[in-house]
Design a protein around this motif. Structure first.
Motif, mmCIF file in Angstrom:
data_model
loop_
_atom_site.group_PDB
_atom_site.id
_atom_site.type_symbol
_atom_site.label_atom_id
_atom_site.label_comp_id
_atom_site.label_asym_id
_atom_site.label_seq_id
_atom_site.Cartn_x
_atom_site.Cartn_y
_atom_site.Cartn_z
ATOM 1 N N SER A 136 0.820 -1.203 0.000
ATOM 2 C CA SER A 136 0.000 0.000 0.000
ATOM 3 C C SER A 136 0.857 1.257 0.000
ATOM 4 O O SER A 136 1.954 1.294 0.561
ATOM 5 N N THR A 137 0.331 2.312 -0.623
ATOM 6 C CA THR A 137 0.930 3.639 -0.483
ATOM 7 C C THR A 137 1.111 3.999 0.985
ATOM 8 O O THR A 137 2.075 4.666 1.364
ATOM 9 N N MET A 138 0.184 3.537 1.827
ATOM 10 C CA MET A 138 0.223 3.825 3.260
ATOM 11 C C MET A 138 0.932 2.721 4.034
ATOM 12 O O MET A 138 0.758 2.601 5.246
ATOM 13 N N GLY A 139 1.724 1.925 3.347
ATOM 14 C CA GLY A 139 2.457 0.851 4.008
ATOM 15 C C GLY A 139 3.557 1.379 4.905
ATOM 16 O O GLY A 139 4.014 2.527 4.788
ATOM 17 N N THR A 140 4.004 0.531 5.808
ATOM 18 C CA THR A 140 5.065 0.895 6.746
ATOM 19 C C THR A 140 6.367 0.172 6.416
ATOM 20 O O THR A 140 7.215 -0.028 7.282
ATOM 21 N N ALA A 141 6.506 -0.232 5.166
ATOM 22 C CA ALA A 141 7.784 -0.715 4.623
ATOM 23 C C ALA A 141 7.927 -0.087 3.242
ATOM 24 O O ALA A 141 6.950 0.070 2.519
ATOM 25 N N SER A 142 9.125 0.282 2.886
ATOM 26 C CA SER A 142 9.339 0.931 1.596
ATOM 27 C C SER A 142 9.279 -0.086 0.467
ATOM 28 O O SER A 142 9.391 -1.301 0.683
ATOM 29 N N VAL A 143 9.125 0.423 -0.750
ATOM 30 C CA VAL A 143 9.122 -0.479 -1.893
ATOM 31 C C VAL A 143 10.442 -1.242 -1.964
ATOM 32 O O VAL A 143 10.469 -2.438 -2.323
ATOM 33 N N GLU A 144 11.531 -0.582 -1.613
ATOM 34 C CA GLU A 144 12.834 -1.236 -1.659
ATOM 35 C C GLU A 144 12.957 -2.329 -0.601
ATOM 36 O O GLU A 144 13.522 -3.399 -0.857
ATOM 37 N N ASP A 145 12.418 -2.074 0.598
ATOM 38 C CA ASP A 145 12.478 -3.077 1.654
ATOM 39 C C ASP A 145 11.626 -4.300 1.317
ATOM 40 O O ASP A 145 12.006 -5.441 1.608
ATOM 41 N N VAL A 146 10.462 -4.084 0.706
ATOM 42 C CA VAL A 146 9.613 -5.207 0.305
ATOM 43 C C VAL A 146 10.296 -6.017 -0.792
ATOM 44 O O VAL A 146 10.296 -7.250 -0.764
ATOM 45 N N ALA A 147 10.905 -5.332 -1.750
ATOM 46 C CA ALA A 147 11.615 -6.041 -2.810
ATOM 47 C C ALA A 147 12.760 -6.863 -2.233
ATOM 48 O O ALA A 147 13.019 -7.994 -2.685
ATOM 49 N N ALA A 148 13.442 -6.331 -1.206
ATOM 50 C CA ALA A 148 14.542 -7.069 -0.589
ATOM 51 C C ALA A 148 14.028 -8.258 0.213
ATOM 52 O O ALA A 148 14.680 -9.312 0.272
ATOM 53 N N ALA A 149 12.852 -8.114 0.840
ATOM 54 C CA ALA A 149 12.283 -9.205 1.636
ATOM 55 C C ALA A 149 11.773 -10.334 0.763
ATOM 56 O O ALA A 149 11.726 -11.490 1.202
ATOM 57 N N ALA A 150 11.380 -10.014 -0.467
ATOM 58 C CA ALA A 150 10.853 -11.042 -1.379
ATOM 59 C C ALA A 150 11.441 -10.816 -2.766
ATOM 60 O O ALA A 150 10.731 -10.451 -3.713
ATOM 61 N N PHE A 157 2.178 -2.833 -6.505
ATOM 62 C CA PHE A 157 2.137 -1.592 -5.736
ATOM 63 C C PHE A 157 0.776 -0.929 -5.886
ATOM 64 O O PHE A 157 0.259 -0.800 -7.003
ATOM 65 N N GLN A 158 0.211 -0.520 -4.758
ATOM 66 C CA GLN A 158 -1.103 0.144 -4.758
ATOM 67 C C GLN A 158 -0.912 1.640 -4.597
ATOM 68 O O GLN A 158 -0.215 2.093 -3.688
ATOM 69 N N LEU A 159 -1.548 2.403 -5.488
ATOM 70 C CA LEU A 159 -1.388 3.863 -5.510
ATOM 71 C C LEU A 159 -2.659 4.570 -5.086
ATOM 72 O O LEU A 159 -3.739 4.326 -5.627
ATOM 73 N N TYR A 160 -2.510 5.473 -4.099
ATOM 74 C CA TYR A 160 -3.492 6.515 -3.842
ATOM 75 C C TYR A 160 -2.950 7.788 -4.481
ATOM 76 O O TYR A 160 -1.794 8.163 -4.235
ATOM 77 N N MET A 161 -3.762 8.447 -5.277
ATOM 78 C CA MET A 161 -3.311 9.702 -5.861
ATOM 79 C C MET A 161 -3.444 10.821 -4.831
ATOM 80 O O MET A 161 -4.505 11.053 -4.272
ATOM 81 N N TRP A 162 -2.306 11.499 -4.586
ATOM 82 C CA TRP A 162 -2.290 12.593 -3.625
ATOM 83 C C TRP A 162 -2.495 13.931 -4.329
ATOM 84 O O TRP A 162 -2.417 14.036 -5.544
ATOM 85 N N LYS A 163 -2.691 14.931 -3.501
ATOM 86 C CA LYS A 163 -2.757 16.287 -4.043
ATOM 87 C C LYS A 163 -1.419 16.686 -4.659
ATOM 88 O O LYS A 163 -1.373 17.447 -5.621
ATOM 89 N N ASP A 164 -0.338 16.170 -4.103
ATOM 90 C CA ASP A 164 0.990 16.417 -4.647
ATOM 91 C C ASP A 164 1.288 15.337 -5.692
ATOM 92 O O ASP A 164 1.761 14.239 -5.378
ATOM 93 N N ARG A 165 1.017 15.626 -6.968
ATOM 94 C CA ARG A 165 1.144 14.627 -8.023
ATOM 95 C C ARG A 165 2.595 14.178 -8.202
ATOM 96 O O ARG A 165 2.857 13.017 -8.516
ATOM 97 N N ASP A 166 3.529 15.100 -8.032
ATOM 98 C CA ASP A 166 4.931 14.738 -8.225
ATOM 99 C C ASP A 166 5.364 13.663 -7.226
ATOM 100 O O ASP A 166 6.077 12.721 -7.577
#
Length: 412
Positions: A136-150, A157-166
């Protein structure tokens, strides 16, 4: 008249099966959990009320969640007899790659709050089982940490679109670089739902030490030991936050997102794109016409709009409308392998489990997630055998009858 005799030792010996004592209490309690509901009961005992209720609860009166679960309970299976079901294949291709089970782990936020191993445990367990894991975008592990764990896992990856598009698209770019092959764009959270359990519990992120939480912690010291002796709870992909969940969502999430934004996101992502949160046939058709690779019928586990449509009831109509053009996936309300088989029979290519996975995590960390996956996998295979099918391809609508409980009133 009954003739009695003194039993002989050789008669008694086969009956005297004393089990060796076990000192691994976690393994014992997980082994004794036979259903996801058993894991839920263990999780409730071992997790502080605020964290458990955040997982277990849904919006307002929690009607949507109850209805979704009841819809699966109201299934009648129609088995075929005298088929050779010595072997069954519970896997097939989903979004272009094989999965070993017709379910994967749904994206969940704040996961380390439930149990300190969090997303890393989920990703590793999913990889071992040959099923996808969604971060999740609101996950408590980074994309890099998840990739390293598995590193050999299939990560989404699940995306919530924020007001800050960048910042939103920077996360998407990181996921692509980390090898995530599918983007789930969640479209049913323009604002936060009214999750009343959280408000009544005074739940904040991270949890606050108050007299109430301290008293609640006394019978669950292991949770607080983990919480206080590991890395502070934070969103590994975001900044730290010290308010309520609703405040965070309403501060960050963009209520102006439209179909044009969805098309723009699709143009930026190199992998498969799936839209999560479809709740009408019309929206299913519209996102399909945008050329998405799949859609997920979901009311967010009942956590957004209460009294939302029941995804399982919507499934046959959506499959008829768009099933020939895109993959139809489903979540919300799944608590057993039989629920998963029923969804596949009615046309779902795939299903996602959220709470079922988190109950396992709270019950026993990585081993608890393994146990949740094992329970569901065994139930899927057993249900298929009892229906008289050898593969998921053989499951058809004829195998399932949806018994009517809530029937829409005819419109005048």
């Amino acid at each position: 008249m009954v003739d009695r005799r003194i039993p002989k030792f050789h008669d008694l010996a086969p009956l005297m099966q004393f089990k060796k004592p076990t000192f691994d209490l976690k393994a014992k309690r997980l082994r004794e959990a036979l259903t996801i509901e058993d894991l839920r009961r263990i999780a409730k005992r071992r997790t502080p009320t605020a964290a458990f209720d955040y997982t277990d609860g849904s919006a307002e009166a929690e009607i949507s969640l109850r209805r979704a679960r009841q819809a699966f309970r109201d299934v009648q299976f129609n088995p075929a007899i005298l088929h050779d079901v010595a072997t069954v294949d519970t896997g097939w291709d989903v979004l272009g790659k094989r999965v070993e089970q017709p379910f994967g782990i749904a994206p969940t936020g704040f996961t380390r709050m439930m149990q300190t191993e969090g997303e890393k445990a989920g990703a590793a367990a999913a990889a071992a089982a040959g099923i996808p894991f969604s971060l999740s975008t609101m996950g408590t592990a980074s994309v890099e940490d998840v990739a390293a764990a598995a590193p050999d896992g299939r990560n989404w990856f699940q995306l919530y679109m924020w007001k800050d598009r960048d910042r939103s698209m920077a996360l998407v770019d990181r996921a692509a670089k980390a090898g995530f092959d599918t983007l789930l764009v969640t479209v049913d959270v323009p604002v936060a739902g009214a999750r009343l359990r959280d408000s009544r519990n005074g739940m904040t992120i991270p949890p606050s030490l108050t007299p109430k939480t301290i008293i609640d912690a006394l019978p669950r010291p292991w949770w607080w030991v983990d919480f206080l002796t590991t890395e502070p709870l934070a969103f590994a992909s975001l900044d730290r936050w010290s308010g309520t969940v609703a405040e965070l969502l309403n501060t960050m999430f963009d209520p102006t997102v439209t179909y044009d934004d969805l098309a723009w996101i699709k143009s930026q992502w190199p992998g498969k794109l799936v839209v999560k949160g479809i709740q009408t046939v019309d929206d299913a058709r519209r996102v399909t016409d945008l050329g998405v690779d799949g859609l997920i019928l979901s009311n967010h586990g009942g956590r957004q709009l209460d009294r939302a449509p029941i995804p399982f009831h919507l499934l046959p109509d959506v499959v008829r409308e768009v099933g020939g053009d895109t993959e139809v996936h489903l979540d919300t309300g799944i608590m057993s392998g039989a629920d998963i088989v029923a969804a596949v029979a009615l046309g779902a290519r795939f299903t996602l489990i959220g709470r079922a996975y988190l109950y396992g995590l709270m019950a026993g960390g990585r081993e608890g997630v393994d146990r949740a996956i094992e329970i569901l996998s065994v139930e899927v295979a057993r249900t298929m055998r009892l229906l008289g099918v050898n593969s998921l391809e053989e499951l058809e609508p004829k195998h399932v009858t949806q018994l009517e409980r809530l029937v829409p009133r005819a419109r005048s």
